[in-house]
Design a protein around this motif. Structure first.
Motif, mmCIF file in Angstrom:
data_model
loop_
_atom_site.group_PDB
_atom_site.id
_atom_site.type_symbol
_atom_site.label_atom_id
_atom_site.label_comp_id
_atom_site.label_asym_id
_atom_site.label_seq_id
_atom_site.Cartn_x
_atom_site.Cartn_y
_atom_site.Cartn_z
ATOM 1 N N ASP A 217 -7.452 6.796 -5.462
ATOM 2 C CA ASP A 217 -6.110 6.322 -5.124
ATOM 3 C C ASP A 217 -5.143 7.508 -4.967
ATOM 4 O O ASP A 217 -4.348 7.549 -4.028
ATOM 5 N N LEU B 248 -5.734 -3.154 3.631
ATOM 6 C CA LEU B 248 -4.871 -4.327 3.771
ATOM 7 C C LEU B 248 -4.984 -4.946 5.160
ATOM 8 O O LEU B 248 -4.931 -6.179 5.290
ATOM 9 N N TYR C 265 6.227 2.646 -0.526
ATOM 10 C CA TYR C 265 5.179 1.952 0.202
ATOM 11 C C TYR C 265 5.238 2.215 1.705
ATOM 12 O O TYR C 265 6.315 2.398 2.278
ATOM 13 N N GLY D 265 0.812 -1.200 0.000
ATOM 14 C CA GLY D 265 0.000 0.000 0.000
ATOM 15 C C GLY D 265 0.847 1.252 0.000
ATOM 16 O O GLY D 265 1.974 1.263 0.502
ATOM 17 N N ASP E 108 0.608 -3.815 -6.034
ATOM 18 C CA ASP E 108 0.097 -2.777 -5.145
ATOM 19 C C ASP E 108 -1.425 -2.809 -5.078
ATOM 20 O O ASP E 108 -2.080 -3.587 -5.770
ATOM 21 N N THR E 109 -1.992 -1.942 -4.240
ATOM 22 C CA THR E 109 -3.405 -2.013 -3.874
ATOM 23 C C THR E 109 -4.278 -1.101 -4.700
ATOM 24 O O THR E 109 -5.485 -1.031 -4.476
ATOM 25 N N ARG E 110 -3.739 -0.390 -5.661
ATOM 26 C CA ARG E 110 -4.549 0.547 -6.433
ATOM 27 C C ARG E 110 -5.563 -0.179 -7.317
ATOM 28 O O ARG E 110 -5.433 -1.365 -7.591
ATOM 29 N N TYR E 111 -6.574 0.575 -7.740
ATOM 30 C CA TYR E 111 -7.627 0.009 -8.579
ATOM 31 C C TYR E 111 -7.028 -0.602 -9.847
ATOM 32 O O TYR E 111 -7.425 -1.688 -10.280
ATOM 33 N N PRO F 3 -3.488 -1.778 -10.609
ATOM 34 C CA PRO F 3 -2.236 -1.924 -9.865
ATOM 35 C C PRO F 3 -1.011 -2.083 -10.749
ATOM 36 O O PRO F 3 -1.105 -2.475 -11.914
ATOM 37 N N HIS G 140 -4.935 2.728 1.859
ATOM 38 C CA HIS G 140 -4.533 1.395 1.407
ATOM 39 C C HIS G 140 -4.277 0.476 2.596
ATOM 40 O O HIS G 140 -4.645 -0.700 2.579
#
Length: 433
Positions: A429, A145, A177, A136, A287-290, A292, A141
């Motif tokens: 994001d 998580l 991160y 994240g 990663d956690t983005r829409y 990623p 994020h």
């Protein structure tokens, strides 16, 4: 293992996988009539997983492929074993109830277990490594998580570890991160070599594969027939496993999913010392983005770095220009790195982001739409298809009973709808909400 020198790419594809593929076998086209217990349309992860499972159970099986084994997303993806689904288990409970969540959770890691089983059983050389991390970039994020880790623990997967602050550097040494989690039963591998290994194991059990034989039609009668331009297969059952590359073989199924292009670059060889510094745990990272970024190191000490999506399956004009800025945000010390490989491939997206599994007749079954989590999910769903052919429907029906929901706007407007959604979530994001 050391890879063979870079050579003419497998099936003419420009990817790192194609340039380092092993067990390159050319198979015949389908000509005339063939008969079998089960015909499988598509020689990618889903089709080969199901075909191998059926061959192990003693069925006569023929796989028919429009290009070459692993030509589609199965041989072009990021090679990441990410357990679970494109939606978290709490979303399953929200939409389908607590029992559905329990059933989804019970088999959430089965796909990666199947990969490990087959690599060991059949001696598949695919550089399989343990461990993946979801990371994240900001507090929002990390809230997500933490919830995911609690969810994994609630379903009994207590070895999933939350890594906050500098603890994430045990996995990926980047300033980008603020934390993440580590799943030791995730992992990464050479995707194309894995599916080629499945194909070799299938053929060793008596299975047959026809390549360069695009399916034009599937008759759905009690005794179904799979047609190509120069031949046909008469079978007792048919499995349709074409996913984003199904095309016109089953228009009612291909119309239910949206092809989405994802792009990847592969660096020059960077050396073990540098990659040990950047990837201390040799884990895959996402990663956690829409939309990623996802990346990992390879066995010959490169970085494969992917990200970005183009709805409708159209590749951008300059993939390197799109992906390279993301790589440099993660690892700015690589600003002078040379890029040796550039490629793209389509995955199949569903409106719900859950796989679509079911039957279009008593004799024709299908699985598609893994929505970006296909490396592991396809292996598990291939087993579900084989179980269904064998009369074991309990786990198959966990997915088959999920209702089909079409894309908002239908076939004409589904792309702009998804683009608007990606803009919205991308903005969230960036704003950290």
């Amino acid at each position: 293992m050391e890879h063979a020198p870079i050579r003419k790419p497998y099936a003419g594809l420009p990817s790192y996988y194609a340039a380092t593929a092993n067990r390159v076998t050319e198979r015949p086209q389908l000509r005339g009539e063939e008969r079998c217990d089960v015909a499988v349309v598509g020689a990618g992860f889903t089709g080969m997983s199901a075909a191998l499972e059926l061959a192990e159970r003693g069925y006569s099986v023929i796989v028919v492929e429009g290009e070459r084994v692993g030509w589609g997303a199965s041989g072009r993806n990021g090679g990441q074993l990410v357990n679970g689904y494109s939606r978290q288990l709490s979303e399953v409970r929200k939409h389908y109830g607590a029992e559905a969540e329990r059933q989804f959770g019970e088999i959430a890691r089965e796909g990666s277990d199947i990969i490990r089983e087959r690599v060991a059983k059949y001696g598949i050389e695919c550089d399989l490594r343990d461990g993946n991390s979801i990371v994240g970039m900001h507090d929002a994020h990390m809230r997500f998580l933490r919830g995911r880790v609690e969810e994994w623990h609630r379903h009994g997967y207590t070895d999933v570890e939350l890594l906050e602050g500098d603890a994430i550097r045990k996995v990926v040494n980047s300033d980008r991160y603020v934390g993440g989690y580590y799943d030791p039963r995730g992992g990464h591998m050479h995707s194309l070599n894995y599916v080629l290994g499945e194909a070799a194991a299938f053929e060793a059990l008596g299975g047959r594969i026809f390549e360069q034989s695009r399916v034009t039609k599937v008759d759905r009668s009690a005794r179904p027939v799979v047609h190509t331009a120069q031949g046909h297969i008469v079978a007792n059952k048919v499995l349709v496993c074409g996913n984003a590359y199904l095309g016109d073989a089953a228009p009612d199924l291909s119309g239910r999913i949206l092809p989405v292009s994802s792009q990847i670059i592969g660096t020059e060889i960077l050396g073990k010392e540098l990659l040990d510094e950047l990837f201390p745990a040799n884990a895959a990272v996402e990663d956690t983005r829409y939309i990623p970024d996802y990346y990992r190191r390879t066995a010959d000490h490169r970085i494969i770095y992917g990200g970005g999506s183009v709805y409708g399956g159209i590749d951008p004009a300059n993939i390197t220009a799109k992906i390279m800025p993301q790589l440099l945000q993660t690892f700015p010390q690589l600003r002078n790195v040379k890029i040796d490989f550039v490629w793209a491939g389509n995955f199949a997206l569903t409106m719900t982001r859950y796989p679509q599994v079911g039957r279009v007749s008593d004799s024709v079954y299908y699985s598609q739409g893994d929505s970006g989590h296909g490396v592991t999910t396809t292996q598990m769903l291939g087993r579900r298809l084989a179980e269904a052919i064998d009369g074991q429907l309990t786990k198959f029906d966990v997915f088959a009973r999920l209702p089909y929901i079409p894309f908002v706007g239908g076939k004409l407007l589904r792309v702009p709808y998804c683009v608007i959604g990606s803009w919205y979530y991308g903005l969230r994001d960036k704003l950290g909400i």
